[in-house]
Design a protein around this motif. Sequence first.
Motif, mmCIF file in Angstrom:
data_model
loop_
_atom_site.group_PDB
_atom_site.id
_atom_site.type_symbol
_atom_site.label_atom_id
_atom_site.label_comp_id
_atom_site.label_asym_id
_atom_site.label_seq_id
_atom_site.Cartn_x
_atom_site.Cartn_y
_atom_site.Cartn_z
ATOM 1 N N MET A 98 0.833 -1.208 0.000
ATOM 2 C CA MET A 98 0.000 0.000 0.000
ATOM 3 C C MET A 98 0.867 1.257 0.000
ATOM 4 N N LYS A 99 0.451 2.227 -0.790
ATOM 5 C CA LYS A 99 1.156 3.512 -0.801
ATOM 6 C C LYS A 99 0.945 4.219 0.530
ATOM 7 N N ARG A 100 2.004 4.881 0.997
ATOM 8 C CA ARG A 100 1.895 5.636 2.255
ATOM 9 C C ARG A 100 2.584 6.984 2.096
ATOM 10 N N ALA A 101 2.086 7.961 2.827
ATOM 11 C CA ALA A 101 2.693 9.299 2.800
ATOM 12 C C ALA A 101 2.770 9.831 4.221
ATOM 13 N N TYR A 102 3.987 10.146 4.655
ATOM 14 C CA TYR A 102 4.190 10.724 5.985
ATOM 15 C C TYR A 102 4.165 12.241 5.863
ATOM 16 N N LEU A 103 3.110 12.853 6.395
ATOM 17 C CA LEU A 103 2.935 14.308 6.298
ATOM 18 C C LEU A 103 2.704 14.901 7.683
ATOM 19 N N ASP A 104 3.497 14.430 8.646
ATOM 20 C CA ASP A 104 3.402 14.920 10.025
ATOM 21 C C ASP A 104 4.772 15.323 10.551
ATOM 22 N N ASN A 105 5.518 16.024 9.705
ATOM 23 C CA ASN A 105 6.889 16.410 10.046
ATOM 24 C C ASN A 105 6.974 17.446 11.164
ATOM 25 N N ALA A 106 5.879 18.163 11.415
ATOM 26 C CA ALA A 106 5.889 19.124 12.531
ATOM 27 C C ALA A 106 5.893 18.399 13.868
ATOM 28 N N ALA A 107 5.410 17.147 13.868
ATOM 29 C CA ALA A 107 5.442 16.335 15.087
ATOM 30 C C ALA A 107 6.835 15.749 15.283
ATOM 31 N N SER A 108 7.377 15.175 14.219
ATOM 32 C CA SER A 108 8.731 14.629 14.264
ATOM 33 C C SER A 108 9.179 14.304 12.850
ATOM 34 N N THR A 109 10.432 14.556 12.567
ATOM 35 C CA THR A 109 10.979 14.300 11.228
ATOM 36 C C THR A 109 11.786 13.005 11.218
ATOM 37 N N PRO A 110 11.900 12.365 10.054
ATOM 38 C CA PRO A 110 12.778 11.191 9.950
ATOM 39 C C PRO A 110 14.233 11.599 10.198
ATOM 40 N N ILE A 111 15.008 10.693 10.754
ATOM 41 C CA ILE A 111 16.429 10.988 10.978
ATOM 42 C C ILE A 111 17.195 10.786 9.671
ATOM 43 N N ARG A 112 18.052 11.731 9.344
ATOM 44 C CA ARG A 112 18.899 11.600 8.156
ATOM 45 C C ARG A 112 19.873 10.426 8.327
ATOM 46 N N ASP A 113 20.219 9.789 7.228
ATOM 47 C CA ASP A 113 21.192 8.693 7.264
ATOM 48 C C ASP A 113 22.542 9.173 7.799
ATOM 49 N N GLU A 114 22.937 10.381 7.399
ATOM 50 C CA GLU A 114 24.230 10.916 7.848
ATOM 51 C C GLU A 114 24.249 11.110 9.370
ATOM 52 N N VAL A 115 23.090 11.502 9.919
ATOM 53 C CA VAL A 115 22.984 11.710 11.366
ATOM 54 C C VAL A 115 23.063 10.372 12.094
ATOM 55 N N LEU A 116 22.374 9.368 11.562
ATOM 56 C CA LEU A 116 22.431 8.024 12.152
ATOM 57 C C LEU A 116 23.862 7.499 12.183
ATOM 58 N N LYS A 117 24.582 7.728 11.114
ATOM 59 C CA LYS A 117 25.972 7.269 11.027
ATOM 60 C C LYS A 117 26.830 7.911 12.109
ATOM 61 N N VAL A 118 26.667 9.218 12.294
ATOM 62 C CA VAL A 118 27.423 9.929 13.322
ATOM 63 C C VAL A 118 27.072 9.402 14.709
ATOM 64 N N MET A 119 25.776 9.174 14.948
ATOM 65 C CA MET A 119 25.332 8.681 16.254
ATOM 66 C C MET A 119 25.871 7.285 16.547
ATOM 67 N N ILE A 120 25.829 6.404 15.551
ATOM 68 C CA ILE A 120 26.333 5.037 15.733
ATOM 69 C C ILE A 120 27.832 5.050 16.008
ATOM 70 N N ASN A 121 28.570 5.858 15.255
ATOM 71 C CA ASN A 121 30.021 5.966 15.476
ATOM 72 C C ASN A 121 30.323 6.510 16.864
ATOM 73 N N THR A 122 29.499 7.460 17.320
ATOM 74 C CA THR A 122 29.692 8.031 18.650
ATOM 75 C C THR A 122 29.409 6.990 19.733
ATOM 76 N N LEU A 123 28.357 6.214 19.551
ATOM 77 C CA LEU A 123 28.033 5.150 20.501
ATOM 78 C C LEU A 123 29.176 4.148 20.610
ATOM 79 N N LYS A 124 29.807 3.847 19.485
ATOM 80 C CA LYS A 124 30.902 2.873 19.482
ATOM 81 C C LYS A 124 32.183 3.433 20.106
ATOM 82 N N SER A 125 32.429 4.717 19.877
ATOM 83 C CA SER A 125 33.732 5.286 20.255
ATOM 84 C C SER A 125 33.752 6.025 21.584
#
Length: 387
Positions: free
Chosen positions: A1-28
């Motif tokens: 089924m097609k889906r559309a997330y149009l509730d970004n004022a509530a919360s936005t998806p996390i960018r891939d680049e941000v996830l990468k930084v967070m994971i590296n920080t958790l490890k290091s």
Amino acid sequence: MKRAYLDNAASTPIRDEVLKVMINTLKSSLGNPSSVQHSYGRETRSILEESRICIAKSIKAFPSEIIFTSGGTEANNLVLRSSVLNLGIKHILTSQLEHLSVLQTILDLSIRHEISVDFISFDKKGVLDFNDMETILKKNMYKKTLVSLMYANNEIGNLLEVDQVIFLCKKYKAYFHSDIIQGIGNSHINMEQLSCDFATVSAHKFYGPKGIGFAFIRKDILKNMKPFITGGVQEYGIRSGTENIYGIAGLSEALRLSYCNLKNHIKKIKNLKSYCIVELKKIFPNIIFNGLSSHLEKSIPSILNFLYPTKPDHLFYFHLDIMGIAVSKGSSCSSNNKKNHKISHVIQSITDKYLLTRMMPIRISFGIFNEKKDIDLLVEVLQKVRK
């Protein structure tokens, strides 16, 4: 089924680049940032302070003016409560259109500390009456006053006439706090130009992690601030507790990326909003937009709020979700309770009561990951629901 997330004022998806930084920080980041006696702690401390410097650089502030919190609600509490307890504030001026983390905190302060509170009047579009604001400030000019007004309304998108507010605050020597949570990442905010005394931010509104934010406090005010949370010396002694290092690193990266391509992001979101307005008018020629949300220059690009022609039904938004559309009726912070079928205080304040017995408010909020196909699906579903 097609889906559309149009509730970004509530919360936005996390960018891939941000996830990468967070994971590296958790490890290091093995060490505690306050354990500077050894290299593990100093390495983690370095991540903390480098993030603070990066954030300050993005918004043209001093690093020492950034106090990390668990998010926007805590940041608002920190600013409002500390202003009363540390700066001797005796009067608070705000509006009934503010976020509940501001309104409920002010109510609590008025009861606990006998703080006088006034609300600026506004019209049916949610536009503040600055003549009324000046009258109230003049009447209370011998009281230490804090003005608290959000930069962009989280439900109807109205942009604050910041220059007018700053002018009046300076004229009557009032402190100015602005909740910039919906604005930052969706508009160019520069603390050298936005000469407020306090500002509050939450990372998950600009493609960063949930549970992390910060309060901006001017350095000349910060020296008068006492601990908001006691038990340690973190965050310049204002907010004790071991810092959320991976959250802070994620916040910093998300903000940096937002500012890197902000002009193009604003253009994209504004185009989506324009397209949505046109398409909605095709199926609802007499559509009623709430506040100034349909005005491309006087509202934040990410928010569009309108009345949908159907009788009130608290399952209405769930029906939309089942059909692939994620939108909201307003602030998510006021929805998670036993009275979640009620219309938000903002919409009730600006909308005719008769209309609210026959129509339902819908807040659409766009993000950088949305495309025109999401708008097309929204329009298709709204037509199906109406039939």
